[in-house]
Each structure stands twice: as structure tokens, then as C-alpha cells.
Design a protein around this motif. Structure first.
Motif, PDB file in Angstrom:
ATOM      1  N   LYS A 181      -0.422   9.853  -2.971  1.00  0.00           N
ATOM      2  CA  LYS A 181       0.312   8.768  -3.632  1.00  0.00           C
ATOM      3  C   LYS A 181       1.464   9.311  -4.469  1.00  0.00           C
ATOM      4  O   LYS A 181       2.579   8.766  -4.425  1.00  0.00           O
ATOM      5  CB  LYS A 181      -0.642   7.925  -4.480  1.00  0.00           C
ATOM      6  CG  LYS A 181      -1.609   7.089  -3.645  1.00  0.00           C
ATOM      7  CD  LYS A 181      -2.470   6.196  -4.513  1.00  0.00           C
ATOM      8  CE  LYS A 181      -3.370   5.326  -3.658  1.00  0.00           C
ATOM      9  NZ  LYS A 181      -4.232   4.426  -4.476  1.00  0.00           N
ATOM     10  N   GLY A 231      -8.013   5.969  -1.829  1.00  0.00           N
ATOM     11  CA  GLY A 231      -7.520   4.665  -2.249  1.00  0.00           C
ATOM     12  C   GLY A 231      -6.517   4.030  -1.319  1.00  0.00           C
ATOM     13  O   GLY A 231      -5.645   3.282  -1.768  1.00  0.00           O
ATOM     14  N   LEU A 232      -6.626   4.283  -0.012  1.00  0.00           N
ATOM     15  CA  LEU A 232      -5.722   3.676   0.959  1.00  0.00           C
ATOM     16  C   LEU A 232      -6.461   2.617   1.769  1.00  0.00           C
ATOM     17  O   LEU A 232      -7.659   2.749   2.043  1.00  0.00           O
ATOM     18  CB  LEU A 232      -5.152   4.737   1.912  1.00  0.00           C
ATOM     19  CG  LEU A 232      -4.455   5.938   1.278  1.00  0.00           C
ATOM     20  CD1 LEU A 232      -3.862   6.827   2.365  1.00  0.00           C
ATOM     21  CD2 LEU A 232      -3.386   5.504   0.294  1.00  0.00           C
ATOM     22  N   GLN A 233      -5.752   1.589   2.167  1.00  0.00           N
ATOM     23  CA  GLN A 233      -6.307   0.539   3.020  1.00  0.00           C
ATOM     24  C   GLN A 233      -5.498   0.480   4.305  1.00  0.00           C
ATOM     25  O   GLN A 233      -4.264   0.503   4.268  1.00  0.00           O
ATOM     26  CB  GLN A 233      -6.268  -0.811   2.312  1.00  0.00           C
ATOM     27  CG  GLN A 233      -7.139  -0.876   1.070  1.00  0.00           C
ATOM     28  CD  GLN A 233      -7.072  -2.234   0.405  1.00  0.00           C
ATOM     29  OE1 GLN A 233      -6.089  -2.963   0.536  1.00  0.00           O
ATOM     30  NE2 GLN A 233      -8.120  -2.582  -0.331  1.00  0.00           N
ATOM     31  N   PHE A 234      -6.187   0.406   5.433  1.00  0.00           N
ATOM     32  CA  PHE A 234      -5.488   0.411   6.716  1.00  0.00           C
ATOM     33  C   PHE A 234      -6.200  -0.486   7.714  1.00  0.00           C
ATOM     34  O   PHE A 234      -7.315  -0.946   7.485  1.00  0.00           O
ATOM     35  CB  PHE A 234      -5.402   1.840   7.272  1.00  0.00           C
ATOM     36  CG  PHE A 234      -6.720   2.394   7.757  1.00  0.00           C
ATOM     37  CD1 PHE A 234      -7.124   2.206   9.076  1.00  0.00           C
ATOM     38  CD2 PHE A 234      -7.561   3.093   6.907  1.00  0.00           C
ATOM     39  CE1 PHE A 234      -8.347   2.701   9.532  1.00  0.00           C
ATOM     40  CE2 PHE A 234      -8.784   3.594   7.339  1.00  0.00           C
ATOM     41  CZ  PHE A 234      -9.169   3.394   8.664  1.00  0.00           C
ATOM     42  N   GLU A 235      -5.540  -0.679   8.834  1.00  0.00           N
ATOM     43  CA  GLU A 235      -6.085  -1.469   9.933  1.00  0.00           C
ATOM     44  C   GLU A 235      -6.046  -0.624  11.194  1.00  0.00           C
ATOM     45  O   GLU A 235      -5.019  -0.019  11.518  1.00  0.00           O
ATOM     46  CB  GLU A 235      -5.246  -2.732  10.115  1.00  0.00           C
ATOM     47  CG  GLU A 235      -5.681  -3.645  11.235  1.00  0.00           C
ATOM     48  CD  GLU A 235      -4.816  -4.884  11.328  1.00  0.00           C
ATOM     49  OE1 GLU A 235      -4.615  -5.391  12.451  1.00  0.00           O
ATOM     50  OE2 GLU A 235      -4.305  -5.329  10.271  1.00  0.00           O
ATOM     51  N   ALA A 247      -9.424   7.636   3.922  1.00  0.00           N
ATOM     52  CA  ALA A 247      -8.670   6.554   3.297  1.00  0.00           C
ATOM     53  C   ALA A 247      -9.419   5.988   2.094  1.00  0.00           C
ATOM     54  O   ALA A 247      -8.823   5.750   1.027  1.00  0.00           O
ATOM     55  CB  ALA A 247      -8.400   5.453   4.322  1.00  0.00           C
ATOM     56  N   ALA A 248     -10.723   5.781   2.238  1.00  0.00           N
ATOM     57  CA  ALA A 248     -11.502   5.225   1.130  1.00  0.00           C
ATOM     58  C   ALA A 248     -11.492   6.151  -0.084  1.00  0.00           C
ATOM     59  O   ALA A 248     -11.376   5.706  -1.228  1.00  0.00           O
ATOM     60  CB  ALA A 248     -12.932   4.963   1.589  1.00  0.00           C
ATOM     61  N   THR A 304       0.828  -1.193   0.000  1.00  0.00           N
ATOM     62  CA  THR A 304       0.000   0.000   0.000  1.00  0.00           C
ATOM     63  C   THR A 304       0.863   1.244   0.000  1.00  0.00           C
ATOM     64  O   THR A 304       1.998   1.230   0.463  1.00  0.00           O
ATOM     65  CB  THR A 304      -0.903   0.023   1.245  1.00  0.00           C
ATOM     66  OG1 THR A 304      -0.086  -0.130   2.407  1.00  0.00           O
ATOM     67  CG2 THR A 304      -1.930  -1.081   1.207  1.00  0.00           C
ATOM     68  N   LYS A 338       1.931  -2.610   5.278  1.00  0.00           N
ATOM     69  CA  LYS A 338       0.690  -2.381   6.018  1.00  0.00           C
ATOM     70  C   LYS A 338       0.607  -0.917   6.425  1.00  0.00           C
ATOM     71  O   LYS A 338       1.631  -0.256   6.605  1.00  0.00           O
ATOM     72  CB  LYS A 338       0.638  -3.241   7.293  1.00  0.00           C
ATOM     73  CG  LYS A 338       0.630  -4.727   7.051  1.00  0.00           C
ATOM     74  CD  LYS A 338      -0.768  -5.241   6.794  1.00  0.00           C
ATOM     75  CE  LYS A 338      -1.649  -5.118   8.001  1.00  0.00           C
ATOM     76  NZ  LYS A 338      -2.710  -6.091   8.093  1.00  0.00           N
ATOM     77  N   SER A 394     -11.580   6.813   8.182  1.00  0.00           N
ATOM     78  CA  SER A 394     -12.048   5.748   7.291  1.00  0.00           C
ATOM     79  C   SER A 394     -12.505   6.318   5.958  1.00  0.00           C
ATOM     80  O   SER A 394     -12.194   5.781   4.882  1.00  0.00           O
ATOM     81  CB  SER A 394     -13.201   4.977   7.952  1.00  0.00           C
ATOM     82  OG  SER A 394     -12.780   4.310   9.116  1.00  0.00           O
TER      83      SER A 394
END
Length: 347
Positions: A98, A32-36, A28-29, A2, A8, A25
Motif C-alpha cells: 500500500k 488488506g486487499l479485496q479482489f474478484e 490478499a486477506a 482499493t 476494482k 486469497s
């Protein structure tokens, strides 16, 4: 992978701060980012503190922040994660994050990778340590990269860096008086994502960036005197070092000031290879409402903040939520070229 190849992304967030979780949230959406999520910590047993911790008198917010960052480092180490980006949940970033991270990767390679055809010669003539009379060299970031192509990370091979302090409340450039680190600088010129000088606020940093470089310049260097843990990248080796130094060895201050001692190599800490960027790529967002809601770590006054803002971030993702959701492209820019600076106060 990512955001330019961190394995991660983790966001530290107290479950009770649903406002922060909703906003990060969505941000990020929309980019275009994905996270935990990693849950923030509200209680820390005094028995669990490393040596020195019981004497500091840190408040519960500072201790919880320290433990939450240690929990992330523990997770990176335990799961064998090669590299991770760690963010706090009030973070904001430019819609063009990005491409910004791609430029940062080009810059970091100039500082950590050896020159092609060599194993131990570097672009920076002050590597590994400057002499007292040396001045920092500036290396333009462009298509012509004279360094060895990295194979394990686009930012430079993972065994060559520990931490990238890219979200902060202020950082400084090292100089020849700091003889423990190279002082070269990788320069991204004509970067339209950087505000003009009248808009840039260095907070806990100094004015070297705005005084020494043309408008729309972003500079990457070894980290010096960083403040705030808004966002940082960490390698597997870096996470191990963090977990040992801050989680096992000793506790000497708040999380960010301990990171500073590691990146500066002071106060008995062994020096990490840390890079920073000015202006930062990740910054605190300040929403409309009571300033008391800004942080769960430290106290803020009850004064009302009438205008949402994010310092030094031109096309703030959070300020452009409505436009992004409605597929509009006339993005809000608080820091337009040629306009006078807005005064948001220090915090």
C-alpha cells in the motif's frame, strides 16, 4: 476503492489451480486487499480469434491467457469501471504494497499531470517527444509536487493514462532513440523496500537501473519493452483500447508481447500512455516443488525447486504467511542488505 484508489482488483485464475487460489486469497486477506476472481480460459474457438490469430499457431495456454485478459477488459468496459488492477494468480507482493503504491502514485503524477497553472506544460522537458540529443531528466518523488492536483485518480487523471505495467518480468527505460514517448523518470530514493543491487534480477530487462542509480532506488518511466502480464493497472479508456486492439482488431502474438507493441507504439499499433516501474511491484512467486507447476501458459522443466522465492520483493507476502498468521513481525527478507546474492536460476 482499493489499493490507492483502483476501483476494482481482478485476479485471473484457472478454477483447477486451487493451490494458486488458496495462496492469493490468503495473501490478499493478510495485506488488506479485496479482489474478484476471473476464471482462466482453457479452450478458445478458432472462429473467435481476431484477424491474424489463426495463422499464429499459439498453444492453448497462450490463447487461454489472451482470452482471459480480454474477458477482464470486456468486464471493465461493460460495467463502466473507472480503473482496475489486473493480476495473475501466481503473483506476489511486498507486505508494504500500500505504501509502495502511494509512492508510485506520486511518481506517476509527475509524469502525466501538467504543471500547476497550465494546461499543457509538463515537468518533463521531453514531453511530448524528445529530440535526438536530449537526455532523460530525473525528478525526485517527495512532498513537493508541482503538478495539477488530479481529481479522478491519485495516479493522475484518468484521461491522461491508459496502462500501468507494474508487474512484469523485465522492462526498460525509453531513450531519445524512441522518439515517440517522453523519456523523463520519476525517482523514489531511499526506498527500503528495494533490494540492494546485488539482489536485483532484471530478467528480460537491462541493467540501467542497477548501474545508474544508488541502492534502494525505484524508478517510474514510460514503459518500454515490457514482458509478462503479472500485474497492470488499466483505466476505462485503456481497457477499451485493449479490447479493440487485442480482441477485435488483430491478434499478432502472446498477450504480453501485444501489450508491448501498444506501449511502444510499434507494429501498426497506436501508442498507449503506459508507465512502468523498476523494480516491479508485483512479481511471480516460485513455490517449492516441480517447476512444471509454475505455469499453465508455457512449459517449464520438471526440475525440482528446493526453495520458495519471489524476485526483487523483499518482504514477500507469500514467504511470510506463517509469521503473518501468527502475528509475528520479524519478517523474512531473502534480500538482506550486505549479504551476497542468492542464485535461483533464470526462471
Amino acid at each position: 476503492m482499493t489499493i490507492a484508489q483502483f476501483q476494482k482488483i481482478f485476479v485471473i485464475s484457472l478454477p483447477l489451480r486451487t493451490d494458486h487460489r488458496d495462496a492469493v486469497s490468503l495473501a490478499a486477506a493478510l495485506t488488506g486487499l479485496q479482489f474478484e476472481f476471473v476464471d482462466g480460459v482453457t479452450e478458445v474457438s478458432q472462429r473467435a480469434l481476431p484477424p491474424g490469430g489463426e495463422q499464429l499457431g499459439l498453444n492453448s495456454g497462450a490463447l487461454g491467457n489472451w482470452r482471459a485478459h480480454m474477458n477482464v477488459a470486456q468486464m471493465v468496459v461493460k460495467e463502466g469501471i473507472s480503473s482496475a488492477l489486473v493480476l495473475e494468480d501466481d503473483v506476489d507482493w511486498d507486505l508494504r504494497i500500500k505504501s509502495q503504491m502511494q509512492d508510485f502514485a506520486k511518481a506517476s503524477r509527475l509524469l502525466v499531470q501538467p504543471l500547476r497553472g497550465t494546461a499543457d506544460a509538463y515537468l518533463d522537458p521531453t514531453h511530448p517527444q524528445p529530440s535526438a540529443d536530449q537526455q532523460p531528466s530525473s525528478f525526485p518523488v517527495g512532498e513537493d509536487d508541482p503538478t495539477v492536483e488530479p481529481t479522478t485518480s491519485p495516479y493522475g487523471d484518468l484521461d491522461r493514462w491508459d496502462l500501468f505495467w507494474i508487474g512484469h518480468c523485465g522492462s526498460r527505460f525509453p531513450d531519445a532513440n524512441n522518439t515517440n514517448v517522453p523519456i523523463g523518470r520519476a525517482v523514489v530514493g531511499n526506498d527500503v523496500t528495494v533490494p540492494e543491487p546485488q539482489h536485483i534480477r532484471m530478467q528480460f530487462g537491462d541493467r540501467q537501473l542497477v548501474d545508474q542509480y544508488p541502492a534502494h532506488t525505484r524508478v517510474v518511466s514510460r514503459a518500454r519493452s515490457g514482458t509478462c502480464t503479472v500485474g497492470y493497472g488499466v483505466s476505462q479508456n485503456g481497457a477499451r483500447r485493449l479490447l479493440y486492439e487485442l480482441g477485435v482488431h488483430n491478434l499478432t502474438s502472446t498477450t504480453d508481447l501485444m501489450l508491448r507493441t501498444l506501449c511502444d507504439g510499434v507494429d501498426g499499433r497506436r501508442l498507449l500512455t503506459c508507465l512502468s516501474v523498476q523494480p516491479q511491484l508485483f512479481q511471480h512467486h516460485r513455490a517449492v516443488g516441480s517447476k512444471a507447476s509454475y505455469s499453465d501458459i508455457s512449459e517449464h522443466e520438471e526440475e525440482y525447486n528446493p526453495q520458495a522465492f519471489t524476485r526483487n520483493v523483499r518482504w514477500s507476502t507469500r514467504l511470510n504467511f506463517e509469521k503473518l498468521i501468527n502475528n509475528e513481525t520479524d519478517y523474512l527478507d531473502l534480500y538482506k542488505d550486505g549479504e551476497p546474492a542468492l542464485d535461483f536460476g533464470f526462471r
